[in-house]
Design a protein around this motif. Structure first.
Motif, short mmCIF file in Angstrom:
data_model
loop_
_atom_site.label_atom_id
_atom_site.label_comp_id
_atom_site.label_asym_id
_atom_site.label_seq_id
_atom_site.Cartn_x
_atom_site.Cartn_y
_atom_site.Cartn_z
N THR A 77 16.95 38.40 51.89
CA THR A 77 15.51 38.44 51.62
C THR A 77 15.17 39.45 50.54
O THR A 77 14.35 39.20 49.65
CB THR A 77 14.75 38.77 52.91
N GLU A 78 15.81 40.62 50.60
CA GLU A 78 15.57 41.65 49.58
C GLU A 78 16.02 41.16 48.20
O GLU A 78 15.33 41.40 47.20
CB GLU A 78 16.33 42.92 49.97
N TYR A 79 17.15 40.47 48.16
CA TYR A 79 17.65 39.96 46.89
C TYR A 79 16.69 38.93 46.30
O TYR A 79 16.37 38.96 45.11
CB TYR A 79 19.03 39.33 47.10
N ILE A 80 16.18 38.02 47.12
CA ILE A 80 15.26 37.00 46.65
C ILE A 80 13.96 37.64 46.17
O ILE A 80 13.39 37.23 45.15
CB ILE A 80 15.00 35.96 47.76
N ARG A 81 13.48 38.64 46.91
CA ARG A 81 12.24 39.31 46.50
C ARG A 81 12.42 39.99 45.14
O ARG A 81 11.54 39.96 44.29
CB ARG A 81 11.83 40.33 47.55
N ARG A 82 13.58 40.63 44.95
CA ARG A 82 13.82 41.31 43.67
C ARG A 82 13.90 40.32 42.53
O ARG A 82 13.35 40.55 41.45
CB ARG A 82 15.12 42.12 43.76
N ARG A 83 14.55 39.21 42.75
CA ARG A 83 14.64 38.18 41.70
C ARG A 83 13.28 37.59 41.39
O ARG A 83 12.93 37.33 40.23
CB ARG A 83 15.60 37.07 42.15
N LYS A 84 12.46 37.40 42.41
CA LYS A 84 11.12 36.86 42.19
C LYS A 84 10.25 37.85 41.43
O LYS A 84 9.47 37.46 40.55
CB LYS A 84 10.48 36.53 43.54
N THR A 85 10.42 39.14 41.75
CA THR A 85 9.65 40.15 41.03
C THR A 85 10.01 40.16 39.56
O THR A 85 9.14 40.23 38.69
CB THR A 85 9.90 41.53 41.65
N GLU A 86 11.30 40.10 39.23
CA GLU A 86 11.71 40.09 37.83
C GLU A 86 11.21 38.84 37.11
O GLU A 86 10.82 38.90 35.95
CB GLU A 86 13.24 40.16 37.74
N TRP A 87 11.20 37.72 37.83
CA TRP A 87 10.70 36.49 37.20
C TRP A 87 9.21 36.59 36.92
O TRP A 87 8.71 36.13 35.90
CB TRP A 87 10.99 35.32 38.12
N LYS A 88 8.47 37.19 37.85
CA LYS A 88 7.02 37.29 37.67
C LYS A 88 6.66 38.25 36.54
O LYS A 88 5.59 38.13 35.94
CB LYS A 88 6.38 37.78 38.97
N ARG A 89 7.51 39.21 36.25
CA ARG A 89 7.21 40.16 35.20
C ARG A 89 7.31 39.54 33.81
O ARG A 89 7.04 40.18 32.81
CB ARG A 89 8.14 41.37 35.27
N LYS A 90 7.72 38.28 33.76
CA LYS A 90 7.83 37.61 32.47
C LYS A 90 6.51 36.91 32.14
O LYS A 90 5.94 36.22 32.96
CB LYS A 90 8.96 36.58 32.48
N GLN A 91 6.07 37.11 30.93
CA GLN A 91 4.83 36.48 30.47
C GLN A 91 5.16 35.60 29.28
O GLN A 91 5.60 36.08 28.25
CB GLN A 91 3.81 37.54 30.03
N GLY A 92 4.94 34.32 29.44
CA GLY A 92 5.21 33.41 28.33
C GLY A 92 6.65 33.42 27.90
O GLY A 92 6.95 33.28 26.71
#
Length: 562
Positions: free
Chosen positions: A39-54
């Motif tokens: 769960t921690e790994y998935i949350r970290r990956r999702k956070t990095e993905w969300k930090r991308k804009q365009g």
């Protein structure tokens, strides 16, 4: 192998690439982890993905190594034509290396597009028949508005070595004769088969001594400039200044290039420049000089008139969406740190005080509604007719309305601030840097929380710990999520909600006093989700921005006079 796979399926364990310090000591590239780590790994990956804009990662701080173009080499040649077998020296000089400029651009919002290493074009080499080399084209670095450019000092470990230090490192450990030979190879061009003969001539030794003296003077001037007048630029406007080459380096600006931050190296001299009464046939030329090398620190501080300051999940993104009538598509969700990158929205205000978001009063700004549902909601509530009557507009695009705009200002939605943000806990410095430029700050607290005044104290302390006096920019407290109090009209719950609001107002009146200022913080209860009481908030923000802009204009006029 089959038995091991079955055991993994039964225990519901999964394998993931090892990218954290927790598994740094494991040599294999994949490791078996349990559900909690998964769960921690998935949350970290999702956070990095969300930090991308365009498709690009938001970047607000960058170290850039700048290297101007090297000058072209001079040419050692002699003129030859029919009936003139022994013509005069005709080698051309090398072209100047390309300069490097930096210019702010409003179309950029992040430093992602700025390369970490910038090399300008070198100058062209000189050729025979007195043909000089072409100058290198200038290189322009484009950065977003609000970027602060600083030159790193020489003692900073992030600073790259300059051209002289690079040469010293390459010659380290060599004997004297080998060093002298390599230094001469970097500085001189010899006519074919005359390298050894030139080194024995007094004219060459005199030219070599003059070249070394010039290099020492140039190095001394560069060090003096770096110590006394380092590059510092605050790129907050796009105005074009007229060219003035008399200004010091870092302040000069060309009409379309920007601010000069690194000058290209001078081109080498052709052999006609070494012609003298003693040496009528110079068979050597000099090589081009290295361009300037500078290490810069770029820091992006987003320009916004009003900055929203609040804990995670306090409703800042919902407020910005409501202010802009849904034009700013900030992410809204029911978990903390939904906003990971600063987002700036434009609030458009009409002459009668109406604003774009106010045209859709009653619209629910919630993440569960799709665009089609938003359109149906507007039709159901008759918002189109209401907007046409109130603002007398004649055109609309989609579900946005064009009001008779007379004033506009920008509002920044930032990542949530938590305890320890001034020590870069959470997204601390990323958030706080973007707040430094705001003309006014607005606290956003969750009125439905147990103690909203505790949030206020943490927000104020973190601002002042990051930058003393930063909390003095605060002008208002938005008590958001007021719709969650009072239940369905129960008198007891309503009275409890009013008492909670009174406690918050009392705390602001007695504990949130800003020393040295005349204003007090306004407290306004709102419901950003249902666009309730936002007209008062926008009106107060307009007053804050107008006052701050006028004070800033007076300061600029005073600085120009004195």
């Amino acid at each position: 192998m089959l038995r091991q796979t079955s055991r993994l399926c039964v225990s519901r364990l999964c394998t993931f690439p090892v990218k954290s310090a927790k598994y740094a000591g494991i040599s294999t590239s994949r490791v078996i982890i349990d559900d909690e780590d998964r769960t921690e790994y998935i949350r970290r990956r999702k956070t990095e993905w969300k930090r991308k804009q365009g498709g690009q990662t938001f970047l607000d701080h960058l170290i850039v190594t700048v290297r101007a173009g090297k000058g072209g080499n001079g040419c050692a040649a002699f003129h030859r034509e029919k009936f003139k077998p022994f013509g005069p020296p005709s080698g051309g000089s090398g072209g100047r290396g390309g300069d490097i400029y930096i210019i702010p651009t409003s179309s950029l919002t992040t430093l992602t597009s700025v390369p970490k290493r910038v090399h300008a074009q070198p100058g062209g080499n000189g050729q025979g028949t007195w043909q000089n080399g072409r100058n290198g084209d200038p290189t322009i670095i484009r950065v977003p508005l609000g970027t602060v450019v600083r030159e790193l000092p020489r003692d900073d470990p992030r600073t790259s070595p300059d051209e002289w230090e690079t040469e010293e490192e390459s010659l380290e450990g060599l004997d004297y004769e080998t060093k002298r030979e390599k230094m001469r190879e970097r500085r001189w061009v010899h006519y074919p088969r005359f390298s050894e003969a030139n080194q024995e001539r007094d004219s060459f030794k005199e030219a070599e001594a003059a070249l070394y003296n010039e290099e020492r003077e140039r190095r001394f001037e560069r060090r003096k400039k770096q110590m006394n007048n380092p590059i510092f630029l605050d790129l907050d406007t796009e105005e074009i200044m007229e060219d003035n080459t008399n200004l010091p380096l870092g302040q000069r600006r060309a009409e379309s290039f920007g601010y000069l931050i690194a000058s290209g190296g001078q081109g080498g001299l052709g052999n006609p420049h070494f012609l003298s009464e003693v040496n009528r046939s110079p068979k050597f030329a000099s090589r081009g000089h290295e361009g300037e090398r500078v290490t810069l620190s770029l820091e992006l501080k987003i320009l916004a008139d009003v900055g929203l300051v609040g804990m995670p999940n306090a409703g800042k993104s919902t407020l910005l969406r409501a202010f802009t009538g849904g034009r700013t598509r900030t992410e809204v969700a029911g978990y903390e740190f939904t906003t990971l990158n600063p987002i700036v929205g434009v609030v458009r205000v009409g002459e009668d005080g109406s604003f774009e978001g106010g045209l859709s009063t009653g619209l629910v700004h919630d993440e569960t509604l799709t665009e089609e549902q938003l359109e149906q909601e507007r039709h159901r509530r008759g918002e189109y007719a209401h907007a046409l009557t109130r603002n007398q507009h004649t055109s609309r695009t989609g579900h946005h309305f064009d009001l008779l705009e007379t004033f506009r200002f920008t509002v920044a939605d930032n990542p949530g601030l938590i305890l320890g943000a001034s020590d870069n806990v959470g997204l601390g410095h990323t958030f706080l840097r973007s707040m430094e430029r705001a003309l006014a700050l607005v606290y956003v607290v969750d009125l439905a929380g147990p103690e909203p005044w505790t949030e206020l104290r943490v927000l104020r302390d973190e601002l002042d710990q990051y930058q003393p006096g930063m909390s003095a920019k605060a002008r208002m407290v938005i008590a958001n999520k007021a719709d969650l109090l009072g239940g369905d009209g129960d008198p007891v719950l309503v009275e409890q909600a009013r008492e909670k609001l009174r406690q918050l107002e009392e705390y602001v009146r007695t504990q949130m006093i800003i020393p040295g200022t005349r204003h007090r913080l306004d407290v306004v209860p709102t419901s950003a989700k249902f666009s309730q009481n936002l007209s008062k908030v926008v009106g107060l923000m307009k007053d804050y921005v107008t006052e701050a802009r006028e004070a800033k204009r007076r300061m600029e006029l005073t600085s120009r006079l004195f």
